[in-house]
Each structure stands twice: as structure tokens, then as C-alpha cells.
Scaffold this active site. Sequence first.
Site, PDB file in Angstrom:
ATOM      1  N   ASP A  56       0.827  -1.210   0.000  1.00 34.90           N
ATOM      2  CA  ASP A  56       0.000   0.000   0.000  1.00 34.90           C
ATOM      3  C   ASP A  56       0.865   1.264   0.000  1.00 34.90           C
ATOM      4  O   ASP A  56       2.002   1.263   0.468  1.00 34.90           O
ATOM      5  CB  ASP A  56      -0.883   0.032   1.259  1.00 34.90           C
ATOM      6  CG  ASP A  56      -2.009  -0.984   1.219  1.00 34.90           C
ATOM      7  OD1 ASP A  56      -2.037  -1.828   0.290  1.00 34.90           O
ATOM      8  OD2 ASP A  56      -2.865  -0.953   2.131  1.00 34.90           O
ATOM      9  N   HIS A 211       1.908   7.761   2.806  1.00 33.54           N
ATOM     10  CA  HIS A 211       1.038   8.829   2.326  1.00 33.54           C
ATOM     11  C   HIS A 211       1.429  10.175   2.913  1.00 33.54           C
ATOM     12  O   HIS A 211       1.147  11.217   2.336  1.00 33.54           O
ATOM     13  CB  HIS A 211      -0.422   8.503   2.667  1.00 33.54           C
ATOM     14  CG  HIS A 211      -0.682   8.394   4.131  1.00 33.54           C
ATOM     15  ND1 HIS A 211      -1.067   9.456   4.889  1.00 33.54           N
ATOM     16  CD2 HIS A 211      -0.573   7.339   4.975  1.00 33.54           C
ATOM     17  CE1 HIS A 211      -1.211   9.068   6.146  1.00 33.54           C
ATOM     18  NE2 HIS A 211      -0.919   7.791   6.220  1.00 33.54           N
TER      19      HIS A 211
HETATM   20 ZN   LIG Z   1      -2.612   3.250   3.059  1.00 31.88          ZN
END
Ligand SMILES: [Zn+2]
Length: 245
Positions: A56, A211
Site C-alpha cells: 500500500d 502517504h
Molecule cells: Zn494506506
Amino acid sequence: MISPLAIELSAGLGATASLALAAGGFAYAALWPASRLFGPALIAPPRPGELALTFDDGPNPLWTPRLLDLLDRRSVRATFFLVGSRAQAEPALVRQILSAGHLIGNHSWSHLNLALASSATIEDQLYRTTQTLAEITGAPPRFFRPPYGARRPATLAIARRLGLTPVLWNAMTSDWKNPSADAIALRLTHKIDSLYRRGLSANIVLHDGSHSNPSADRAPSVAAAAQLIARYQPTHQFVTLDAWA
Ligand SMILES: [Zn+2]
């Protein structure tokens, strides 16, 4: 073909979700990966011996190529849940992931908490990412993993309307907090072996990006992936998520 609903029912998660409801857990339902109160999502089917490595928060120009090298050397295919804004910034890297035979999924445009966002924002986050990935790769993604696993009924309904199958996980540790590769691999090994004993495949989350900090060190996550592949490749089969849906 295994329906996501059948997968979750077979995993015996309904009872867990009921307990959570009794505990008054809106937060539980919104964040806990095994909760299916807000609708079914793909986790992992009852196929012990199958492992899905999923990564991710990429693509990340420093760590994703190292991961691709590792996966190529070991002939392992994985699933990458990409953040749309990062994909737009690194289109060549997205194409490299795809051309190496990996599966690409939607992880929202800017890694928002989609349990708290308005329906219009959720739609924008998912649609922009799907459009961007389709422009780069030539095909829209089929799978969507909500950031933080956070969701509400509208999150999953909008995802399905955009042709996306929601995906959660059943094997994760806090690799983003930068523990050692050994610690990450050990914790995941315990989870994978426990799932195997319960007759389940493992949907494993690691992070090849961040992120919030694109220069975050993901060396431990890449090294942990190498350890898991070395350990399980002789006895298990690594699959991409499209093998399960
Ligand atoms: Zn994530």
C-alpha cells in the site's frame, strides 16, 4: 469463482461483527478489517497455502523499484494499492509495476479517511484515481482498499458503482512505524501460520510508500517481504487478488 460474501461467511466473521455491534462499535465497524457490518469486502478465501502479498501507499520512486527487483528475482506476483496522486506523479513506475505482471489497485486519491468524508468526496477520491490509473495503464483497476481500512456504507457502495471490489486484509503489522525487518517478518509469520491452521489464506499488507512522508524509510518492509518469500515459497503459493474474486 468465490464471492466475497461467501469468503467472509466462511471465515466465520459474522459472529465477530455481531459482538462488535453489541459493543456499540461504529468505530469498530468503520475501522476493523474483519467487520462486515457495512457490507462485504474481499479479505481471504478458505484456501490455506495461498498468500497474497499486497503493498500500500506507493508508488514510491525509492522503494517500489527495489521491491520490483526482489519480486522479479523470486518470480512472485503481488498486488499494489496505489495512491492516485502518487501514481499521477510517477506514471513510468506505475507502468513498470504493471509490465512486471503485478496487479494494481485503487487506494484513493490522497489517502483520506473515507469513513469521515462526504459521499461527493468519496466519489471524487475513487473516480480520479481510477481514471488516472486507467489513463496510465490502459485499463481501470478492479480492486479498492480504503485507506486505514476506514469505511462507511456509502464508501463501499460508491466503490462498487465504480466497478471496484472493496478489499481489506487479515495479516498486517505496523511496518510503517519502522520496526526491524526481523520484527515485521516474525509478526506476520505468526499471523500467516495462525490463518493456515484455521484453514484460511493470508491477505498480507506491507507498505512500499508513505502517504504522509514520501521519503519514509521502507527498507525494513522490503526486507521483510524478502524474508516472507524465502520462508513460504517452498510450501505456499503467492497469488494476486484477482485469483480470489
Ligand atoms: Zn494506506
